[in-house]
Design an enzyme around this catalytic site. Structure first.
Site, PDB file in Angstrom:
ATOM      1  N   ARG A  54      -9.564-113.807  57.944  1.00 40.66           N
ATOM      2  CA  ARG A  54     -10.499-114.582  58.754  1.00 40.66           C
ATOM      3  C   ARG A  54     -11.225-115.568  57.840  1.00 40.66           C
ATOM      4  O   ARG A  54     -11.316-115.353  56.636  1.00 40.66           O
ATOM      5  CB  ARG A  54     -11.529-113.647  59.392  1.00 40.66           C
ATOM      6  N   LYS A  78     -14.885-107.017  58.414  1.00 42.10           N
ATOM      7  CA  LYS A  78     -15.978-106.884  59.379  1.00 42.10           C
ATOM      8  C   LYS A  78     -16.711-105.570  59.119  1.00 42.10           C
ATOM      9  O   LYS A  78     -16.113-104.606  58.668  1.00 42.10           O
ATOM     10  CB  LYS A  78     -15.424-106.860  60.807  1.00 42.10           C
ATOM     11  N   HIS A 147      -8.017-120.100  62.310  1.00 44.26           N
ATOM     12  CA  HIS A 147      -7.538-118.872  62.943  1.00 44.26           C
ATOM     13  C   HIS A 147      -6.014-118.821  62.873  1.00 44.26           C
ATOM     14  O   HIS A 147      -5.339-118.553  63.850  1.00 44.26           O
ATOM     15  CB  HIS A 147      -8.031-118.792  64.386  1.00 44.26           C
ATOM     16  N   ARG A 149      -4.388-116.709  61.656  1.00 40.14           N
ATOM     17  CA  ARG A 149      -3.973-115.316  61.656  1.00 40.14           C
ATOM     18  C   ARG A 149      -2.791-115.113  62.600  1.00 40.14           C
ATOM     19  O   ARG A 149      -1.904-114.322  62.338  1.00 40.14           O
ATOM     20  CB  ARG A 149      -5.131-114.423  62.107  1.00 40.14           C
ATOM     21  N   HIS A 172      -6.599-104.393  62.228  1.00 42.59           N
ATOM     22  CA  HIS A 172      -6.798-103.959  63.603  1.00 42.59           C
ATOM     23  C   HIS A 172      -6.868-102.433  63.604  1.00 42.59           C
ATOM     24  O   HIS A 172      -6.167-101.781  62.841  1.00 42.59           O
ATOM     25  CB  HIS A 172      -5.645-104.410  64.497  1.00 42.59           C
ATOM     26  N   TYR A 181       2.112-110.606  69.284  1.00 36.68           N
ATOM     27  CA  TYR A 181       3.084-111.166  68.355  1.00 36.68           C
ATOM     28  C   TYR A 181       4.498-110.691  68.668  1.00 36.68           C
ATOM     29  O   TYR A 181       5.453-111.434  68.487  1.00 36.68           O
ATOM     30  CB  TYR A 181       2.696-110.828  66.911  1.00 36.68           C
TER      31      TYR A 181
END
Length: 196
Positions: A54, A78, A147, A149, A172, A181
């Site tokens: 990120r 995070k 982004h 990602r 995740h 994806y």
């Protein structure tokens, strides 16, 4: 969303455009600024495209967090969780070039990615990264954002076919978000089969 992803060789083509062709399309004033920041900008772009980080994670990387020998970087995820993230090999050249240039600077700023504004060196901001990505994206005529990602995750899944690997790389908590994806890769496979 698929139209905004770099799949196949587009990632390399984008980085090569920035490295070799971007400066041909800008004014002399912009060219001076580009040459000053070229190694840094290529390292930032390639970091996004090769790691799935990120923007805030990228900004938070300190100089000593990068291990060029292992091709890994320590990042703060995070909620303040420390993680070690592998970086795809195609970006190592850009990252190494910048790392060597950055290590020659005499500064107390610990951040890996820095900016020099009015002879004051400081950590680059999220806003500055958003602007530089938008600038190169606009010149390349393909909309890219920090982004990226999604591009990274789709390419990683396309090569590995492992939802677990993709979810671990992107931090995740489950494989549920990676289903996006797998859908894109499945659509590509269906399209390829139609063309046989």
């Amino acid at each position: 969303m698929e139209g905004k992803l770099f799949l196949g060789d587009e990632t390399r083509a984008f980085l090569e455009f920035v490295e070799q062709d971007y400066e041909k399309s800008v004014s002399n004033r912009a060219k001076t600024s580009f040459k000053k920041n070229k190694k840094r900008d290529l390292a930032i772009l390639s970091f996004f495209l090769s790691s799935g980080l990120r923007c805030a994670e990228l900004v938070g990387i300190n100089f000593n967090d990068l291990n060029l020998e292992t091709g890994k970087v320590s990042v703060m995820r995070k909620e303040g969780k420390k993680d070690v993230v592998p970086i795809a090999h195609f970006s190592h050249k850009y990252i190494t070039d910048y790392y060597e240039a950055r290590s020659s600077l005499n500064t107390d700023v610990e951040a890996l990615f820095i900016t020099d504004y009015n002879q004051t060196i400081r950590k680059i901001s999220n806003a500055s990264i958003n602007k530089l990505v938008a600038k190169y994206s606009e010149a390349y005529k393909v909309r890219v954002t920090p982004h990226t990602r999604h591009t990274f995750a789709t390419r990683l899944y396309n090569v590995s076919h492992s939802q677990v690997l993709v979810s671990n790389q992107l931090e995740h908590s489950s494989t549920k978000p990676t289903e996006l994806y797998t859908h894109i890769v499945s659509a590509e496979a269906k399209d390829a089969l139609r063309k046989l």
